[in-house]
Design an enzyme around this catalytic site. Sequence first.
Site, short mmCIF file in Angstrom:
data_model
loop_
_atom_site.label_atom_id
_atom_site.label_comp_id
_atom_site.label_asym_id
_atom_site.label_seq_id
_atom_site.Cartn_x
_atom_site.Cartn_y
_atom_site.Cartn_z
N LEU A 174 -34.09 18.25 -17.45
CA LEU A 174 -34.21 18.76 -16.09
C LEU A 174 -34.72 17.68 -15.13
CD1 LEU A 174 -33.67 21.54 -14.92
CD2 LEU A 174 -36.10 22.02 -15.10
N SER A 175 -35.45 16.72 -15.70
CA SER A 175 -36.01 15.67 -14.85
C SER A 175 -34.93 14.92 -14.09
CB SER A 175 -36.82 14.68 -15.70
OG SER A 175 -35.99 14.18 -16.73
N LYS A 176 -33.69 15.01 -14.55
CA LYS A 176 -32.60 14.31 -13.87
C LYS A 176 -32.17 15.03 -12.59
CE LYS A 176 -30.93 11.05 -16.81
NZ LYS A 176 -31.34 11.22 -18.16
N ARG A 177 -32.56 16.28 -12.46
CA ARG A 177 -32.11 17.00 -11.27
C ARG A 177 -33.26 17.74 -10.58
NH1 ARG A 177 -28.56 21.32 -11.64
NH2 ARG A 177 -26.76 20.10 -12.25
#
Length: 473
Positions: free
Chosen positions: A250-253
């Site tokens: 989730l850290s990517k978005r």
Amino acid sequence: MIRVRFAPSPTGFLHLGNIRTALFNYLFVKRQNGKFILRVEDTDRERSKPEFRQGLMEDMLWMGIRWDEGPEVGGDFGPYLQSERLPIYQKHIDKLISEGKAYYCYVTEEETEELKRLAKLERRPPRFDNRGRYFSKEEIESRKARGIKPTVRFKIENPQLKMHDLIRGDVSFNLDEMVGDFVIQRADGQPTFHLAVCIDDGLMQVTHVIRGEDHLSNTPKHILLLRAMGFEPPQYGHLSLIHGPGGEPLSKRLGDVSVKEFRRKGYLPHGLANYIALLGWAPGDNREIFKWEELMQAFDLARVNKSASIYDPHKLDWVNGEHLRALSDEDFSRFALTYLKEQKLLKHDESILHKILPIFKDNIERFDQLADRLEILNENLHYESKDLIQSEEGREVCKTALEILPTITDVGEAIYENLIQALKPRVKAKGKHLFMPLRIAITGKVHGPELKRLFPVFGIEGVKKRLERALNL
Ligand code: GLU
């Protein structure tokens, strides 16, 4: 008394991961009539910003997560901003040193980095070898003379540790393999996260720590440190990660999943809370839609899953849509108006909005879909299909409708029925050919809410004006 805390760092916007942690703590403690503490972990002076602190408090309140103790509300265990607790931390550091449980360590950062690099080369865990603990007096003096400022490290004495995690069950750690003596105060005097968290959890009498899985590996350090300072460690529960829709971290978005962004998209606070509760928790029956009150009654930490969950925006839309439809017309308009105002999308008169908004209740899932639908209120309509009103057939429908309208008395939804009944025998067009010119002339759009419901919103005068305008194109 059960006491939990939510301990965000004000270094960015609240996102799905943080807010789920806050929500699970809140649901867990409310059911047991305990206390929910908000503690702001702002010891990282460079990255912490007061506006992020304000933002996260505002987002929590918007969701309906209220703290019993914390910034702005106070409490007996404050201050609740870590930046205001520095003298408290210092006292504990001094005590740990005087008891021989921690020590000044003159190993420099460059040296520890070099140790890590070597460990990596040799494929060993990057464990600190505690060398600073055994420096001779001379070594220390010579390092001091070189201007080296010490860190304070905590001595790890009993590295084998077992604990029972409320979500993951029994977990054992061997700190010997993982970490050596760890830093509790940096060379510049700043306490580290580990130290501050333990002192605060201890002094604030926190009984249960529910936090993200990323902190699981910190927990043995915390337990040892808490015990060394004479505190009974709380019980821990670590929530599994949330992945993005494609399984990516989730850290990517994070930008897409901030509470700010959810607000911008127009989710209901309790719709969002309902969806987030399902990220890792299930009630054990088939229910998926919960009101706030129901969520508080049904939530059970023992039913929180330890496998990772996937954020699914479609499911969020569906859950939110269910909540929208469960609102009374009055509440729907109220929430929608608040949204339009907050997002600076209020472009029409509030009294007409009040009338028209409930018409959209059945066919939107988020309030951001309203902006487009409300275009039908514009003075200058954009007509999606001019042909349909400019054809001979279409013009006949509109003209005849204009003639009939003054003979109809204004009686709510019956205006439309009466108009159609009178219109049918007088025009050639039938079915779609009869309804479509009316729809386009009045709303500009091919699709939209039932005309029957729209007519009373515009009133006979409003409908007439729209028909005239369409005929004069
Ligand atoms: N400030 C930490 C974080 O935002 C929370 C630590 C904790 O919950 O113990 O990750």
